[in-house]
Design a protein around this motif. Structure first.
Motif, mmCIF file in Angstrom:
data_model
loop_
_atom_site.group_PDB
_atom_site.id
_atom_site.type_symbol
_atom_site.label_atom_id
_atom_site.label_comp_id
_atom_site.label_asym_id
_atom_site.label_seq_id
_atom_site.Cartn_x
_atom_site.Cartn_y
_atom_site.Cartn_z
ATOM 1 N N GLN A 1 1.164 -6.297 -11.978
ATOM 2 C CA GLN A 1 0.859 -7.559 -11.572
ATOM 3 C C GLN A 1 2.068 -8.462 -12.197
ATOM 4 O O GLN A 1 2.509 -9.235 -11.322
ATOM 5 C CB GLN A 1 -0.474 -7.988 -12.122
ATOM 6 N N CYS B 1 0.528 -2.663 -7.784
ATOM 7 C CA CYS B 1 -0.793 -3.522 -8.189
ATOM 8 C C CYS B 1 -2.072 -2.921 -7.575
ATOM 9 O O CYS B 1 -2.951 -2.876 -8.437
ATOM 10 C CB CYS B 1 -0.450 -4.715 -7.566
ATOM 11 N N GLN C 1 -5.288 -1.341 -9.573
ATOM 12 C CA GLN C 1 -6.589 -2.062 -9.265
ATOM 13 C C GLN C 1 -7.730 -1.134 -8.634
ATOM 14 O O GLN C 1 -8.769 -1.521 -8.466
ATOM 15 C CB GLN C 1 -6.657 -3.428 -8.579
ATOM 16 N N LYS D 1 -7.463 0.180 -5.651
ATOM 17 C CA LYS D 1 -7.825 -0.404 -4.302
ATOM 18 C C LYS D 1 -6.882 0.347 -3.212
ATOM 19 O O LYS D 1 -5.725 0.957 -3.671
ATOM 20 C CB LYS D 1 -7.432 -1.902 -4.289
ATOM 21 N N THR E 1 -6.777 -9.219 -3.885
ATOM 22 C CA THR E 1 -8.410 -9.357 -4.168
ATOM 23 C C THR E 1 -8.923 -8.796 -2.785
ATOM 24 O O THR E 1 -10.268 -8.356 -3.027
ATOM 25 C CB THR E 1 -8.898 -10.723 -4.511
#
Length: 202
Positions: free
Chosen positions: A83, A143, A147, A149, A197
């Motif tokens: 990040q 990133c 996370q 994702k 997000t």
């Protein structure tokens, strides 16, 4: 200092002279005479180092892309997380401060316009854009993996961020006085944070 080093230094002086003239007057008015005056050189010396104004422009595209990458690498050197590296990239491209070249922003916009008109410029410009996209995709992927994702939409997110930055450069050149101070970096950071997000977990 070797002759090669002297030649390379002189070529950079000429290219930066084109940058200054072009940022203020556009490419068409950046004549060899105007470039020579800005560089403090005789016009003959310009022709000695470059065959044409177009060749100087091609060198400028590569030089600006290289300087942008160097600024990012310097800002990212202290980054400890994916990040942080991504934020360093956004700041390197959009934030003012040390290492920023306001003239380069205007020149880059002019280069984009010339890329539409000149196939040789378009090819070099597209190389630079492709390299930026590749870097942004790598940063976003890191990133999202950090996370845990999904990375399915990384190409679209990267393209969106790059498009925003290129648009911000256009506005900084043509309407900088009416745009909010510092909006570009802050907005890009908010866009990316919201987009990351929103991605689904693996």
């Amino acid at each position: 200092m070797s002759r090669k080093s002297n030649t390379e230094q002189r070529r950079k002086e000429i290219v930066f002279a084109l940058l200054s003239v072009m940022a203020e007057h556009g490419y068409e008015k950046a004549t060899i005479l105007a470039i020579a005056r800005q560089a403090g050189l005789a016009p003959g010396l310009i022709h000695y180092h470059f065959k044409s104004k177009g060749e100087i422009l091609l060198y400028l595209v590569k030089l600006l892309a290289g300087l942008s990458r160097i600024r990012y690498e310097e800002m990212a050197a202290a980054a400890s997380t994916p990040q942080d590296k991504l934020l360093a990239y956004i700041n390197a491209r959009l934030a003012k401060g040390e290492g920023a070249l306001p003239e380069a922003v205007s020149a880059w916009v002019v280069i984009g316009a010339e890329a539409v008109r000149q196939p040789e410029v378009r090819a070099v410009f597209q190389e630079a854009i492709a390299a930026e996209l590749e870097l942004i995709q790598a940063l976003l992927t890191a990133c999202l993996r950090d996370q845990k994702k999904r990375i399915d939409h990384v190409p679209e997110l990267a393209a969106g961020l790059l498009a925003f930055m290129e648009g911000a450069f256009q506005l900084a050149s043509a309407a900088g006085d009416i745009m909010p101070q510092g909006y570009a970096a802050a907005t890009a950071r908010a866009f990316i944070e919201t987009s990351l997000t929103a991605q689904e977990p693996v």
